[in-house]
Design a protein around this motif. Structure first.
Motif, PDB file in Angstrom:
ATOM      1  N   HIS A 271       8.577  -0.485  -1.160  1.00 18.45           N
ATOM      2  CA  HIS A 271       9.359   0.408   0.209  1.00 18.45           C
ATOM      3  C   HIS A 271       8.951  -0.081   0.858  1.00 18.45           C
ATOM      4  N   VAL A 272       8.349  -1.175   1.379  1.00 18.01           N
ATOM      5  CA  VAL A 272       8.054  -1.767   2.955  1.00 18.01           C
ATOM      6  C   VAL A 272       8.528  -2.688   3.390  1.00 18.01           C
ATOM      7  N   THR A 273       9.527  -2.578   4.849  1.00 18.43           N
ATOM      8  CA  THR A 273      10.309  -3.870   5.489  1.00 18.43           C
ATOM      9  C   THR A 273       9.239  -3.451   6.262  1.00 18.43           C
ATOM     10  N   MET A 274       8.810  -5.194   6.409  1.00 22.29           N
ATOM     11  CA  MET A 274       8.037  -5.334   7.599  1.00 22.29           C
ATOM     12  C   MET A 274       8.810  -5.501   9.080  1.00 22.29           C
ATOM     13  N   ASP A 275       8.320  -4.680   9.639  1.00 23.26           N
ATOM     14  CA  ASP A 275       8.701  -4.965  11.612  1.00 23.26           C
ATOM     15  C   ASP A 275       8.897  -6.899  12.025  1.00 23.26           C
ATOM     16  N   VAL A 323     -12.868   0.862  14.643  1.00 19.43           N
ATOM     17  CA  VAL A 323     -11.529   0.644  12.653  1.00 19.43           C
ATOM     18  C   VAL A 323     -13.137  -0.479  12.295  1.00 19.43           C
ATOM     19  N   SER A 324     -13.447  -0.574  11.775  1.00 24.34           N
ATOM     20  CA  SER A 324     -14.319  -2.127  10.905  1.00 24.34           C
ATOM     21  C   SER A 324     -13.359  -2.109   9.852  1.00 24.34           C
ATOM     22  N   ARG A 325     -13.245  -4.013   9.753  1.00 24.65           N
ATOM     23  CA  ARG A 325     -13.192  -4.962   8.929  1.00 24.65           C
ATOM     24  C   ARG A 325     -12.895  -3.956   7.234  1.00 24.65           C
ATOM     25  N   GLU A 326     -14.249  -3.703   6.820  1.00 22.63           N
ATOM     26  CA  GLU A 326     -14.391  -2.937   5.684  1.00 22.63           C
ATOM     27  C   GLU A 326     -13.541  -2.013   5.285  1.00 22.63           C
ATOM     28  N   ASP A 327     -12.967  -0.802   6.375  1.00 24.20           N
ATOM     29  CA  ASP A 327     -12.426   0.202   7.361  1.00 24.20           C
ATOM     30  C   ASP A 327     -10.754  -0.212   6.533  1.00 24.20           C
ATOM     31  N   ILE A 328     -10.958  -1.261   6.889  1.00 19.47           N
ATOM     32  CA  ILE A 328      -9.169  -1.938   6.921  1.00 19.47           C
ATOM     33  C   ILE A 328      -9.279  -2.197   5.550  1.00 19.47           C
ATOM     34  N   ASP A 329     -10.469  -2.886   4.205  1.00 18.95           N
ATOM     35  CA  ASP A 329      -9.811  -2.878   3.117  1.00 18.95           C
ATOM     36  C   ASP A 329     -10.067  -1.690   2.730  1.00 18.95           C
ATOM     37  N   ALA A 330     -10.637  -0.791   2.946  1.00 19.24           N
ATOM     38  CA  ALA A 330     -10.761   0.563   2.044  1.00 19.24           C
ATOM     39  C   ALA A 330      -8.855   0.893   2.177  1.00 19.24           C
ATOM     40  N   ALA A 331      -8.865   1.264   3.246  1.00 18.58           N
ATOM     41  CA  ALA A 331      -7.286   1.772   3.425  1.00 18.58           C
ATOM     42  C   ALA A 331      -6.209   1.141   2.220  1.00 18.58           C
ATOM     43  N   ILE A 332      -6.498  -0.066   2.621  1.00 18.16           N
ATOM     44  CA  ILE A 332      -5.177  -1.097   1.830  1.00 18.16           C
ATOM     45  C   ILE A 332      -4.960  -0.294   0.864  1.00 18.16           C
ATOM     46  N   PRO A 333      -5.515  -0.881  -0.592  1.00 18.17           N
ATOM     47  CA  PRO A 333      -5.391   0.236  -1.926  1.00 18.17           C
ATOM     48  C   PRO A 333      -4.766   1.701  -1.875  1.00 18.17           C
ATOM     49  N   LEU A 334      -5.291   3.120  -0.650  1.00 20.66           N
ATOM     50  CA  LEU A 334      -5.032   3.884  -0.730  1.00 20.66           C
ATOM     51  C   LEU A 334      -3.566   4.136   0.415  1.00 20.66           C
ATOM     52  N   ILE A 335      -3.256   2.938   0.674  1.00 20.41           N
ATOM     53  CA  ILE A 335      -1.702   2.881   1.574  1.00 20.41           C
ATOM     54  C   ILE A 335      -1.061   2.518   0.020  1.00 20.41           C
ATOM     55  N   ALA A 336      -1.287   1.541  -0.746  1.00 21.10           N
ATOM     56  CA  ALA A 336      -0.639   1.132  -1.827  1.00 21.10           C
ATOM     57  C   ALA A 336      -0.647   2.491  -2.714  1.00 21.10           C
ATOM     58  N   SER A 337      -1.516   3.050  -3.288  1.00 21.34           N
ATOM     59  CA  SER A 337      -1.717   3.530  -4.224  1.00 21.34           C
ATOM     60  C   SER A 337      -1.039   5.803  -3.916  1.00 21.34           C
ATOM     61  N   VAL A 338      -0.621   5.190  -2.468  1.00 20.11           N
ATOM     62  CA  VAL A 338       0.229   6.560  -1.501  1.00 20.11           C
ATOM     63  C   VAL A 338       2.155   6.262  -1.930  1.00 20.11           C
ATOM     64  N   LEU A 339       1.924   4.659  -1.842  1.00 18.31           N
ATOM     65  CA  LEU A 339       3.590   4.124  -1.548  1.00 18.31           C
ATOM     66  C   LEU A 339       4.134   4.756  -3.056  1.00 18.31           C
ATOM     67  N   GLN A 340       2.991   4.200  -4.185  1.00 24.33           N
ATOM     68  CA  GLN A 340       3.478   4.299  -5.827  1.00 24.33           C
ATOM     69  C   GLN A 340       3.543   5.262  -6.178  1.00 24.33           C
ATOM     70  N   SER A 341       3.039   6.542  -5.603  1.00 24.60           N
ATOM     71  CA  SER A 341       2.734   7.725  -5.812  1.00 24.60           C
ATOM     72  C   SER A 341       4.309   8.332  -5.434  1.00 24.60           C
ATOM     73  N   LEU A 342       4.626   8.223  -4.540  1.00 28.93           N
ATOM     74  CA  LEU A 342       6.090   8.928  -3.994  1.00 28.93           C
ATOM     75  C   LEU A 342       6.982   8.907  -4.307  1.00 28.93           C
ATOM     76  N   PRO A 343       7.272   9.772  -4.552  1.00 24.98           N
ATOM     77  CA  PRO A 343       8.552   9.816  -5.229  1.00 24.98           C
ATOM     78  C   PRO A 343       9.731   9.751  -4.575  1.00 24.98           C
ATOM     79  N   ALA A 344      10.949   8.941  -5.411  1.00 28.61           N
ATOM     80  CA  ALA A 344      11.769   8.442  -4.596  1.00 28.61           C
ATOM     81  C   ALA A 344      13.187   9.555  -3.990  1.00 28.61           C
ATOM     82  N   ALA A 345      12.964   9.130  -2.418  1.00 26.44           N
ATOM     83  CA  ALA A 345      13.869  10.111  -1.754  1.00 26.44           C
ATOM     84  C   ALA A 345      14.852  10.375  -2.403  1.00 26.44           C
ATOM     85  N   SER A 346      16.099  11.832  -2.050  1.00 30.33           N
ATOM     86  CA  SER A 346      16.480  11.669  -2.011  1.00 30.33           C
ATOM     87  C   SER A 346      17.637  11.412  -1.459  1.00 30.33           C
TER      88      SER A 346
END
Ligand SMILES: Cc1ncc(COP(=O)(O)O)c(C=O)c1O
Length: 346
Positions: A271-275, A323-346
């Motif tokens: 669901h991502v298009t990079m800028d 924001v440390s590199r560890e924070d970024i590494d912690a954020a990445i899987p959270l972003i991925a799992s939120v994207l996967q869990s979202l319902p398709a937009a109508s």
């Protein structure tokens, strides 16, 4: 509670212990009476780093741009700025509201650049008269793009050839310089005036500075007073800004590396298009399709990762001092799992 990873902006940083110590020890005076040695030192150091003759400490980047436009333009005059510029989109049109100045847009491309030929054909010599062209570097809404000196100079040449001056909104100019592996002075040499912020990627709590010719800065000083931006023992906050100039410029490369790491991971997510502007500096932008942007931000906030966006589907994440590199590494899987869990937009 798990640590919150705050990617909303580089303005959310808190002063470090060293910065607080410098602020606590600052020598101060009444700056409106010209007596504050720390403010003077900051103005001189800023002007030196940017390669201009003088500097003026102001409370914010917005006031820096407004004071600058009030100094260049009389009532009824016109400034030119990119259609995606901060000046046109996020500063309440203070120049129009308070100065009777119209700000006329020219097109920014995806990387924040402006076509010199369009600038030349947009400038008017009378009724209204164009007095200044405003550039922005890095370009906030255009992906945090770092615009090279040559491209700034091409626009400046077009403006100068028509007798019009050039202001550069360099809120994050040191990010541009670090990304382009040049020094800020060289990067902005063709601009007549430049402002930049201490309270963004440099990690200080307050303040911006306008730099330019001595005579311009003296007139700007009067306009700062007009707006109520003259402060008194402002050496306290200027000391934080001086500390930032000394300690927090070179490390911007770490924020850029974190941003690239984050962008590379997000680019692979559904669901991502990079800028198209890419990730030159500390700002990461991407566009969501097939899922709801507001829901994405809300769910991600529930997981402890905060971000914003320029509109509902365009997300912005900002890497910074806190924001440390560890924070970024912690954020990445959270972003991925939120994207996967979202319902398709109508
Ligand atoms: C490019 C640019 N210019 C100016 C400003 C305004 O700065 P301030 O928030 O200090 O008023 C910002 C703030 O984000 C910015 O990104």
């Amino acid at each position: 509670m798990a640590r919150v990873i705050d990617l909303r902006s580089d303005t959310v940083t808190r002063p470090s212990e060293g910065m607080r110590q410098a602020m606590a020890r600052a020598e101060v005076g009444d700056d409106l009476l010209g007596d504050d040695p720390t403010v003077k030192a900051l103005e001189e150091r800023s002007a030196e780093l940017i390669g201009k003759a003088a500097g003026l400490f102001v409370p914010s980047g917005t006031m820096g741009n407004l004071v600058t436009l009030l100094t260049y333009c009389g009532r009824g005059d016109e400034a030119i700025a990119g259609h995606e510029s901060h000046i046109l989109n996020h500063e309440g049109m203070g120049a129009a509201a308070l100065g009777g100045i119209s700000v006329r847009p020219v097109k920014n491309d995806a990387r924040g650049r402006i076509d010199p030929a369009e600038v030349a054909s947009t400038i008017r010599t009378a009724w209204p008269r164009t007095t200044v062209v405003c550039l922005e570097n890095t370009h906030n809404r255009c992906g945090g793009a770092a615009i090279p000196a040559r491209e700034i100079a091409d626009v400046a040449d077009a403006a100068h050839a028509a007798g019009v001056q050039v202001h550069l909104d360099g809120a994050r100019i040191f990010n541009a310089a670090v990304a382009l592996e040049t020094d800020a002075k060289t990067l902005v040499a063709s601009a007549d005036t430049v402002d930049f912020c201490f309270s963004k990627s440099l990690g200080a709590p307050v303040g911006s500075v306008i730099t330019g010719p001595v005579e311009f800065i003296e007139r700007a000083r009067a306009n700062r007073r007009l707006l109520g931006g003259a402060m008194r023992q402002s050496g306290i906050v200027a000391a934080g800004a001086l500390y930032a100039l000394e300690h927090n410029i070179d490390r911007l490369a770490d924020d850029h590396a974190n941003a690239q790491r984050l962008a590379a991971a997000i680019a692979e997510m559904p669901h991502v298009t990079m800028d198209p502007a890419g990730t030159d500096t500390n700002l990461v932008f991407f566009t969501l399709d097939g899922v709801d942007g507001t829901q994405f931000r809300e769910r991600l906030a529930g997981e402890g990762v905060l971000c914003t966006g320029t509109h509902e589907q365009r997300v912005r994440m900002v890497c910074h001092l806190d924001v440390s590199r560890e924070d970024i590494d912690a954020a990445i899987p959270l972003i991925a799992s939120v994207l996967q869990s979202l319902p398709a937009a109508s």
